[in-house]
Scaffold this active site. Sequence first.
Site, short mmCIF file in Angstrom:
data_model
loop_
_atom_site.label_atom_id
_atom_site.label_comp_id
_atom_site.label_asym_id
_atom_site.label_seq_id
_atom_site.Cartn_x
_atom_site.Cartn_y
_atom_site.Cartn_z
N ARG A 45 0.81 -1.22 0.00
CA ARG A 45 0.00 0.00 0.00
C ARG A 45 0.84 1.26 0.00
O ARG A 45 0.32 2.35 -0.26
CB ARG A 45 -0.95 -0.01 1.20
N ALA A 103 30.05 40.07 4.21
CA ALA A 103 29.02 39.53 3.32
C ALA A 103 29.63 39.04 2.01
O ALA A 103 30.55 39.63 1.46
CB ALA A 103 27.98 40.61 3.03
N TYR A 114 7.75 -4.59 15.94
CA TYR A 114 7.45 -4.46 14.52
C TYR A 114 8.10 -3.20 13.96
O TYR A 114 7.96 -2.11 14.51
CB TYR A 114 5.93 -4.41 14.30
N TYR A 157 36.59 23.24 -2.72
CA TYR A 157 36.52 22.03 -3.55
C TYR A 157 37.13 22.32 -4.92
O TYR A 157 36.77 23.29 -5.59
CB TYR A 157 35.06 21.62 -3.70
N ARG A 187 43.10 42.22 -6.11
CA ARG A 187 42.07 42.60 -7.09
C ARG A 187 42.75 42.88 -8.42
O ARG A 187 43.91 43.33 -8.46
CB ARG A 187 41.35 43.88 -6.65
#
Length: 452
Positions: free
Chosen positions: A15, A362, A103, A369, A422
């Site tokens: 079911r 921020a 069960y 990775y 930069r």
Amino acid sequence: MATALIILAAGKGTRMKSDLPKVLHKVAGVPMLHHAMRGGAALSPERTIVVAGHGADQVEKAAKDYDPDALIALQEEQHGTGHAVSMAKPALDDFSGDAIVLYGDTPFISPETLERMAEARKSHDVVVLGFEPVDPARYGRLVMSGDRLDRIVEFKDASDEERAITFCNSGVICADAKTLFDLIEQVSNDNASGEYYLTDIVAIANGKGLSATAIACDEAETLGINSRTDLAAAEAAFQARTRAEAMENGVTLPAPETVHFAFDTAIGRDTIIEQNVVFGPGVTVETGAHIRAFSHLEGCHVSRGAVVGPYARLRPGAELAEDTRIGNFVEIKNATIDEGAKVNHLSYIGDAHIGQRSNIGAGTITCNYDGVGKHHTEIGENVFIGSNTMLVAPVTVGNGALTGSGSVITKDVPADALAIARATQVNKPGMARKLFDLLRKKKAQKTKTEAG
């Protein structure tokens, strides 16, 4: 007395309409099988045997994920609950003590209920767990004479008089292991389903002069899961109970119905958890922390006084020390954030360590990775990382250092140094207007050509 658990988990769960074995469908973030195993673990079982059938390899892996010492018994063909329990016999041939049958699709039997069953076993040979449902429906009935259990009758085999009984069978049974298997050997399949009912051992036990009884639990504990609807009901029941327990234990939930806990969530008192917070498995939040709205936490530890969110994500391995601040749209993964450090907005910190009182601006990303392996970023104490800094790991930023906004840091930064990385800005007067004019001309020509 030693105890063994026999957990029946062989059913396909037709079911559920799923390729996944029924007992591996999740409630509160983990397979329902784990809930049954945790309930039984309160008895400190000497052995746990999981009877698997459909998807046995998957069931075995899940069982051992929870308890590496769990044993697996294979029921290749399903011929009823008595047959299922008998599959565990070889694993208990040298065992002396009680066996409790649970069960895998009935996840909420409480440790307290199982302890009461174990206590009742001291004065009875067989103990059955019963309950009084709101609607007895098609449950098996417990036929009692005082505190003696005479027999269990399956609904389809019950007379009208027996169907009028409201004390119903949960299926959970406790008996001496040797006695249990001796009784099962005498069970026949002469019934409406042609199956070997575990419940038949009660009448057989009485016929042999053994004593049987039944104890009662709340109906909520016996909730079985056979469909997606049942799964949703089980999730709702777990969440409602866990929210209530959290508030009783001193946790503030301003909108409790929106907070979702996992199987093992641990929350300290005086913690505030705002609306729409989701806890995955493996989360501990200490006293006095504040988890703000719409945050998601999994496999992490949040210390006293820390503030997380809103809209924050803590992934496995996130370790927040006291009084840290993790703000909106910040993701932390496999990283330690030391006391007083702040990552307030729009940043990803993965495979890293941030020292005390450092501030992460921020848009900062630890570029951990390289497409093959993960690399570590080490940020010292009292460091200020300027907004939109890319930290290309492996890299170290020393104590008291500062990075300029928009920098791409590829080399170690010494203590107290200012790092600026930069590209040189070049301004070309009038070039913007010329470029826009050229692009507009090309676009107009393309539109004219397409119009034909």
